[in-house]
Design an enzyme around this catalytic site. Structure first.
Site, PDB file in Angstrom:
ATOM      1  N   THR A 117      -3.841   7.103  17.939  1.00 38.38           N
ATOM      2  CA  THR A 117      -5.085   7.629  17.361  1.00 38.38           C
ATOM      3  C   THR A 117      -5.579   6.775  16.182  1.00 38.38           C
ATOM      4  O   THR A 117      -6.659   7.012  15.652  1.00 38.38           O
ATOM      5  CB  THR A 117      -4.908   9.077  16.855  1.00 38.38           C
ATOM      6  N   ASP A 135      -5.385   0.444  15.131  1.00 40.63           N
ATOM      7  CA  ASP A 135      -4.788  -0.526  16.061  1.00 40.63           C
ATOM      8  C   ASP A 135      -4.507   0.121  17.414  1.00 40.63           C
ATOM      9  O   ASP A 135      -4.735  -0.486  18.461  1.00 40.63           O
ATOM     10  CB  ASP A 135      -3.466  -1.063  15.491  1.00 40.63           C
ATOM     11  N   ALA A 172       3.118   4.931  11.793  1.00 43.00           N
ATOM     12  CA  ALA A 172       3.829   4.814  10.514  1.00 43.00           C
ATOM     13  C   ALA A 172       2.977   5.443   9.419  1.00 43.00           C
ATOM     14  O   ALA A 172       1.772   5.646   9.604  1.00 43.00           O
ATOM     15  CB  ALA A 172       4.058   3.343  10.163  1.00 43.00           C
ATOM     16  N   SER A 208       4.889  -6.175   9.055  1.00 40.90           N
ATOM     17  CA  SER A 208       3.739  -6.303   8.155  1.00 40.90           C
ATOM     18  C   SER A 208       3.944  -7.438   7.163  1.00 40.90           C
ATOM     19  O   SER A 208       5.083  -7.717   6.732  1.00 40.90           O
ATOM     20  CB  SER A 208       3.585  -4.994   7.389  1.00 40.90           C
ATOM     21  N   GLU A 267       3.340  -7.144   4.223  1.00 42.85           N
ATOM     22  CA  GLU A 267       3.871  -6.506   3.011  1.00 42.85           C
ATOM     23  C   GLU A 267       5.364  -6.794   2.862  1.00 42.85           C
ATOM     24  O   GLU A 267       5.920  -6.640   1.779  1.00 42.85           O
ATOM     25  CB  GLU A 267       3.653  -4.987   3.063  1.00 42.85           C
ATOM     26  N   TYR A 318       6.872   1.262   1.155  1.00 46.66           N
ATOM     27  CA  TYR A 318       6.323   0.935   2.470  1.00 46.66           C
ATOM     28  C   TYR A 318       6.881  -0.413   2.955  1.00 46.66           C
ATOM     29  O   TYR A 318       7.365  -0.539   4.085  1.00 46.66           O
ATOM     30  CB  TYR A 318       4.791   0.870   2.406  1.00 46.66           C
ATOM     31  N   HIS A 334      -5.415  -6.384   8.709  1.00 46.43           N
ATOM     32  CA  HIS A 334      -6.426  -6.447   9.769  1.00 46.43           C
ATOM     33  C   HIS A 334      -7.263  -5.188   9.705  1.00 46.43           C
ATOM     34  O   HIS A 334      -6.763  -4.077   9.606  1.00 46.43           O
ATOM     35  CB  HIS A 334      -5.793  -6.685  11.134  1.00 46.43           C
ATOM     36  N   ARG A 369     -11.153   1.302  10.458  1.00 47.39           N
ATOM     37  CA  ARG A 369     -10.163   1.335   9.387  1.00 47.39           C
ATOM     38  C   ARG A 369     -10.273   2.649   8.622  1.00 47.39           C
ATOM     39  O   ARG A 369     -11.381   3.180   8.416  1.00 47.39           O
ATOM     40  CB  ARG A 369     -10.469   0.157   8.443  1.00 47.39           C
ATOM     41  N   PHE A 409      -8.174   2.490   2.673  1.00 41.21           N
ATOM     42  CA  PHE A 409      -7.860   1.062   2.511  1.00 41.21           C
ATOM     43  C   PHE A 409      -9.038   0.354   1.847  1.00 41.21           C
ATOM     44  O   PHE A 409     -10.198   0.731   2.037  1.00 41.21           O
ATOM     45  CB  PHE A 409      -7.531   0.437   3.871  1.00 41.21           C
ATOM     46  N   ARG A 455      -1.401  -0.479  -8.625  1.00 36.66           N
ATOM     47  CA  ARG A 455      -0.083  -0.096  -8.086  1.00 36.66           C
ATOM     48  C   ARG A 455       1.023  -0.439  -9.071  1.00 36.66           C
ATOM     49  O   ARG A 455       0.899  -1.429  -9.815  1.00 36.66           O
ATOM     50  CB  ARG A 455       0.146  -0.817  -6.765  1.00 36.66           C
TER      51      ARG A 455
HETATM   52  O1  G4F Z   1      -6.366  -2.246   1.609  1.00 40.64           O
HETATM   53  P1  G4F Z   1      -5.058  -2.057   0.944  1.00 40.64           P
HETATM   54  O2  G4F Z   1      -4.684  -0.669   0.588  1.00 40.64           O
HETATM   55  O3  G4F Z   1      -3.996  -2.760   1.898  1.00 40.64           O
HETATM   56  P2  G4F Z   1      -2.517  -3.330   1.647  1.00 40.64           P
HETATM   57  O4  G4F Z   1      -1.844  -2.636   0.551  1.00 40.64           O
HETATM   58  O5  G4F Z   1      -2.627  -4.813   1.565  1.00 40.64           O
HETATM   59  O6  G4F Z   1      -1.784  -2.911   3.000  1.00 40.64           O
HETATM   60  C1  G4F Z   1      -2.415  -2.995   4.265  1.00 40.64           C
HETATM   61  O7  G4F Z   1      -2.092  -4.207   4.908  1.00 40.64           O
HETATM   62  C2  G4F Z   1      -0.715  -4.380   5.220  1.00 40.64           C
HETATM   63  C3  G4F Z   1      -0.571  -5.730   5.901  1.00 40.64           C
HETATM   64  O8  G4F Z   1      -0.244  -6.671   4.918  1.00 40.64           O
HETATM   65  C4  G4F Z   1      -0.245  -3.253   6.110  1.00 40.64           C
HETATM   66  F1  G4F Z   1       1.060  -3.412   6.410  1.00 40.64           F
HETATM   67  C5  G4F Z   1      -0.462  -1.931   5.402  1.00 40.64           C
HETATM   68  O9  G4F Z   1      -0.080  -0.876   6.253  1.00 40.64           O
HETATM   69  C6  G4F Z   1      -1.942  -1.806   5.093  1.00 40.64           C
HETATM   70  O10 G4F Z   1      -2.633  -1.771   6.316  1.00 40.64           O
HETATM   71  O11 G4F Z   1      -5.009  -2.928  -0.401  1.00 40.64           O
HETATM   72  C7  G4F Z   1      -5.324  -4.289  -0.408  1.00 40.64           C
HETATM   73  C8  G4F Z   1      -5.372  -4.793  -1.852  1.00 40.64           C
HETATM   74  C9  G4F Z   1      -4.171  -4.387  -2.703  1.00 40.64           C
HETATM   75  O12 G4F Z   1      -3.754  -5.495  -3.470  1.00 40.64           O
HETATM   76  C10 G4F Z   1      -4.697  -3.313  -3.626  1.00 40.64           C
HETATM   77  O13 G4F Z   1      -4.051  -3.236  -4.886  1.00 40.64           O
HETATM   78  O14 G4F Z   1      -6.500  -4.203  -2.482  1.00 40.64           O
HETATM   79  C11 G4F Z   1      -6.129  -3.779  -3.783  1.00 40.64           C
HETATM   80  N1  G4F Z   1      -7.037  -2.712  -4.222  1.00 40.64           N
HETATM   81  C12 G4F Z   1      -7.858  -2.805  -5.304  1.00 40.64           C
HETATM   82  N2  G4F Z   1      -8.509  -1.652  -5.453  1.00 40.64           N
HETATM   83  C13 G4F Z   1      -7.166  -1.500  -3.660  1.00 40.64           C
HETATM   84  C14 G4F Z   1      -8.110  -0.828  -4.453  1.00 40.64           C
HETATM   85  N3  G4F Z   1      -6.593  -0.941  -2.573  1.00 40.64           N
HETATM   86  C15 G4F Z   1      -6.989   0.321  -2.239  1.00 40.64           C
HETATM   87  N4  G4F Z   1      -6.452   0.880  -1.124  1.00 40.64           N
HETATM   88  N5  G4F Z   1      -7.891   1.029  -3.001  1.00 40.64           N
HETATM   89  C16 G4F Z   1      -8.487   0.498  -4.118  1.00 40.64           C
HETATM   90  O15 G4F Z   1      -9.288   1.158  -4.784  1.00 40.64           O
END
Ligand code: G4F
Length: 338
Positions: free
Chosen positions: A12, A15, A86, A129, A131, A153, A183, A188, A192, A282
């Site tokens: 659901t 991906d 996950a 990932s 990560e 994670y 991705h 999405r 994220f 974070r």
């Molecule tokens: O979009 P993000 O939450 O993705 P993140 O943490 O990179 O993880 C995603 O990608 C991974 C693959 O590398 C997956 F394994 C994982 O499941 C997920 O799909 O954050 C991206 C970046 C981070 O550095 C975060 O600190 O954006 C920065 N950020 C800045 N402001 C924010 C925000 N992230 C989120 N979610 N919300 C904000 O307001």
């Protein structure tokens, strides 16, 4: 040739839904594991697969319950299993590391154990990932780069990766991990950062909001389109030898650059609207990721179609359209009420 049968956990999600479409287009019979609560709330939980429901076979099961997984795997014979489900939101894993670990590690272990017991010839894909690289040891990151996860994670994904490799080595099963970099797509989740930006910009453009609160704007990610990345998952299970692959665009951009492009697409300047807010930082940040997908390109013959600007445009165009559809539906309801 007999029709292939695939099982997708996380069907659901972003991906899972694209992968289901892709496998159906290749003639597969596609099954999905879905939590029972989702069947009770199909309007909300099946938004990404609503258009596919009559072509899929869905089974209620939970990653937290070995018997529920065992039951599905005992009733159907699968050629391929894509384990995508996950708790995938990194920030949430800091808020509740225990449940992230339980679901992500045990869920992967249960899937592998059930397959080993009942159908060891089923090919298994684990959603690893970028990560896992966390505090990166080399630039760019490739299959041989050591892991240094920076969140519960990331730790859970390293454990899933190790479990997958161990089942491959110990039981000679065809088990592989895709080490996918970020991705994104119009499917999405809104939590994220990319979707938060495109949906936020669309709401601001529509006059519903004035500001968008974000965390670290200098974080760098290697962003690609989910539609491209799910093709790599499938290719990995078609190889002669089970091997792990990095899947990435090879480009890195800051969150700030994503904002600039997304707001620019709708004629706005992000500096007038984006506000940095401590609550979205974070406790331990992955500062910068950039992948080297040379092996995926040469061995799998994988080629992404979307560039970074094309990805941003796809997402913002979708969110602006969604906003205008909503406004049209609202004015329709209002005029009917008069
Ligand atoms: O979009 P993000 O939450 O993705 P993140 O943490 O990179 O993880 C995603 O990608 C991974 C693959 O590398 C997956 F394994 C994982 O499941 C997920 O799909 O954050 C991206 C970046 C981070 O550095 C975060 O600190 O954006 C920065 N950020 C800045 N402001 C924010 C925000 N992230 C989120 N979610 N919300 C904000 O307001």
């Amino acid at each position: 040739m007999a029709q292939k049968k695939a099982l997708i956990t996380g069907i659901t999600g972003q991906d899972g839904s694209y992968l289901a479409e892709h496998l159906l287009s290749l003639g597969y019979e596609v099954h999905g594991l879905v939590r029972r609560v989702a069947f009770e709330d199909p309007q909300r939980r099946f938004t990404r697969i609503g258009h596919l429901l009559d072509q899929l076979t869905l089974h209620p099961a939970s990653l937290e319950s070995y018997p529920s997984i065992f039951s599905v795997v005992s009733r159907h014979q699968f050629d391929e299993c894509y384990h995508l489900a996950a708790q995938s939101f990194v920030a949430e894993s800091f808020a509740d590391g225990f449940s992230t670990m339980n679901t992500n590690i045990n869920g992967t272990h249960y899937m592998l154990a059930a397959l080993r017991e009942l159908q060891p010839r089923c090919r298994f894909y684990f959603a690893g990932s970028s990560e896992m690289f966390g505090k990166v040891r080399e630039v760019p990151q490739k299959e041989t780069t050591p892991f240094h996860p920076r969140s519960p994670y990331g730790i859970s994904k390293v454990a899933g990766f190790d479990l997958t490799r161990n089942y491959r080595e110990a039981y000679e099963m065809f088990c592989v991990s895709g080490i996918l970099f970020n991705h994104e797509s119009p499917r999405r989740g809104f939590e994220f950062v990319t979707r938060k930006i495109t949906s936020g910009a669309a709401r601001i453009k529509a006059g519903l909001e004035k500001e968008l609160r974000l965390g670290n704007l200098e974080a760098r990610r290697d962003w690609g389109h989910a539609k491209d990345y799910i093709r790599a998952m499938h290719l990995m299970l078609q190889q002669e030898q089970p091997e792990d692959f990095v899947v990435a665009s090879g480009e890195s951009h800051t969150v700030r650059q994503f904002c600039e492009l997304a707001f620019g697409e709708v004629g706005l300047d992000y500096r007038d609207h984006v506000v940095q807010d401590e609550q979205f930082y974070r406790p331990a940040e992955v500062e910068s990721l950039i992948g080297d997908a040379t092996r995926a390109r040469t061995v799998l013959k994988w080629q992404p179609e979307y560039t970074f600007p094309a990805l941003v445009k796809d997402m913002i165009t979708h969110d602006v359209q969604m906003m205008s559809d909503r406004n049209a539906a609202k004015s329709q309801t209002a005029s009917e009420a008069i």
